[in-house]
Design an enzyme around this catalytic site. Structure first.
Site, PDB file in Angstrom:
ATOM      1  N   CYS A  63       0.828  -1.206   0.000  1.00 18.31           N
ATOM      2  CA  CYS A  63       0.000   0.000   0.000  1.00 18.31           C
ATOM      3  C   CYS A  63       0.859   1.251   0.000  1.00 18.31           C
ATOM      4  CB  CYS A  63      -0.938  -0.002   1.214  1.00 18.31           C
ATOM      5  SG  CYS A  63      -2.002   1.453   1.304  1.00 18.31           S
ATOM      6  N   CYS A  72      -0.489   4.112   2.089  1.00 25.06           N
ATOM      7  CA  CYS A  72      -0.205   3.952   3.519  1.00 25.06           C
ATOM      8  C   CYS A  72       1.256   4.243   3.844  1.00 25.06           C
ATOM      9  CB  CYS A  72      -0.525   2.518   3.959  1.00 25.06           C
ATOM     10  SG  CYS A  72      -2.116   1.874   3.428  1.00 25.06           S
ATOM     11  N   ASP A  73       2.179   3.738   3.016  1.00 25.72           N
ATOM     12  CA  ASP A  73       3.580   3.662   3.426  1.00 25.72           C
ATOM     13  C   ASP A  73       4.559   4.507   2.627  1.00 25.72           C
ATOM     14  OD1 ASP A  73       2.789   1.826   5.357  1.00 25.72           O
ATOM     15  OD2 ASP A  73       3.101   0.101   4.040  1.00 25.72           O
TER      16      ASP A  73
END
Length: 305
Positions: free
Chosen positions: A131, A134-135
């Site tokens: 992701c 997300c990251d």
């Protein structure tokens, strides 16, 4: 006999359980033997509202579970093995027992596809991600690899260019499956480089990702590329196997919904990644779980005035 059975225990399922049980509905959560959804594999979550310093994925899910339990939700850690939506009350089998409810919320999520390497499992959360949304901020100024050739891979790569120094897309073929619009964006981005006709044979590093070993699909030649992160973007599959023949699914297996959460069976609702192929974010799944809970409550009030 329950008012509502929630199948699944990620952000969508547990948020639904919080709303249902807090509103006094007898609620059962069939959480699964490996409960908590994909956030259980996420070491640090920085974009879930309310946690200014971030929070570990498992800690966030444990907080949600305890909150649902505090309001009276019953949770069993078994896998749902079959359902019967043809007659009411609805039936769900799990752990060798049959549970009944007037309404059901399906929140079984989707599973990301992995490469199947031992090193991939060992380094998950230590430079390996599925992701970018997300990251990506963790890889500011770093060199990263994206594995895949479809829309997801290019979307991940483009997101990563906002932070990473260089993004290499490695693909097993010599052409992409992604849409032409995404291809134009990727090919024109100076931070993105393509490595064609290769598969990842190993992810290198002991405590964190340090590189990848690639194998050419046409010659068998192997070579290594140094990198700080690997993003696996080879697709995902919704966890809907037990619902086939019971409710409408699209060609890829995602649950078809109308009016946000309603499935083809009145009284059966769906929330989260099991019906959302677009956003795939924890906060969106949680909001979807809230909607499903409110819709289920209104359905019960209408059918049992």
């Amino acid at each position: 006999m329950y008012d509502v059975i929630v199948i699944g225990s990620g952000p969508a399922g547990l948020t639904a359980a919080i709303y249902l049980s807090r509103n006094g509905l007898k609620t059962l959560v069939i959480a699964g033997s490996t409960w908590g959804g994909q956030l259980m594999l996420t070491s640090h979550v920085e974009n879930f509202p309310g946690f200014s310093e971030g929070i570990a994925g498992p800690e966030l899910m444990n907080n949600m579970r305890r909150q649902a339990e505090r309001f009276g939700a019953e949770i069993i850690f078994e896998d749902a093995t079959s359902v019967d939506f043809r007659n009411k009350p609805f039936k769900v089998e799990a752990g060798g027992r049959t549970y009944k409810a007037a309404a059901v919320i399906i929140a079984t999520g989707a599973s990301r596809r992995w490469l199947g390497l031992e090193s991939e499992k060992r380094l998950r959360g230590r430079g390996i991600s599925v992701c970018a949304t997300c990251d990506a901020p963790f890889f500011k100024g770093k060199n990263v690899i994206v594995v895949g050739g479809g829309d997801t891979a290019l979307e991940e790569a483009l997101e990563l260019t906002k932070f990473a120094k260089k993004v290499r897309i490695v693909h097993r073929r010599d052409r992409l499956r992604a849409s032409r619009a995404l291809q134009r964006k990727a090919f024109s981005n100076p931070k993105i480089e393509f490595v064609w006709d290769v598969v990842v044979s190993e992810i290198l590093g002991k405590e964190k990702v340090e590189g990848v070993r690639l194998k050419r699909t046409n010659t068998g030649e192997e070579f290594t590329i140094k990198c700080d992160g690997v993003f696996i973007a080879i697709g995902s599959r919704p966890n809907t196997e037990i619902f086939k023949g019971q409710i409408d699914l699209d060609d890829d297996g995602y649950i078809v919904t109308r009016d946000e959460t309603k499935t083809s069976i009145e009284g059966v609702f769906a929330a989260g990644d099991v019906q959302d192929r677009r956003y795939r974010q924890a906060v969106v799944a949680a909001a979807s779980g809230c909607k499903a809970a409110l819709d289920a409550q209104r359905y019960l009030e209408a059918t049992n005035p």
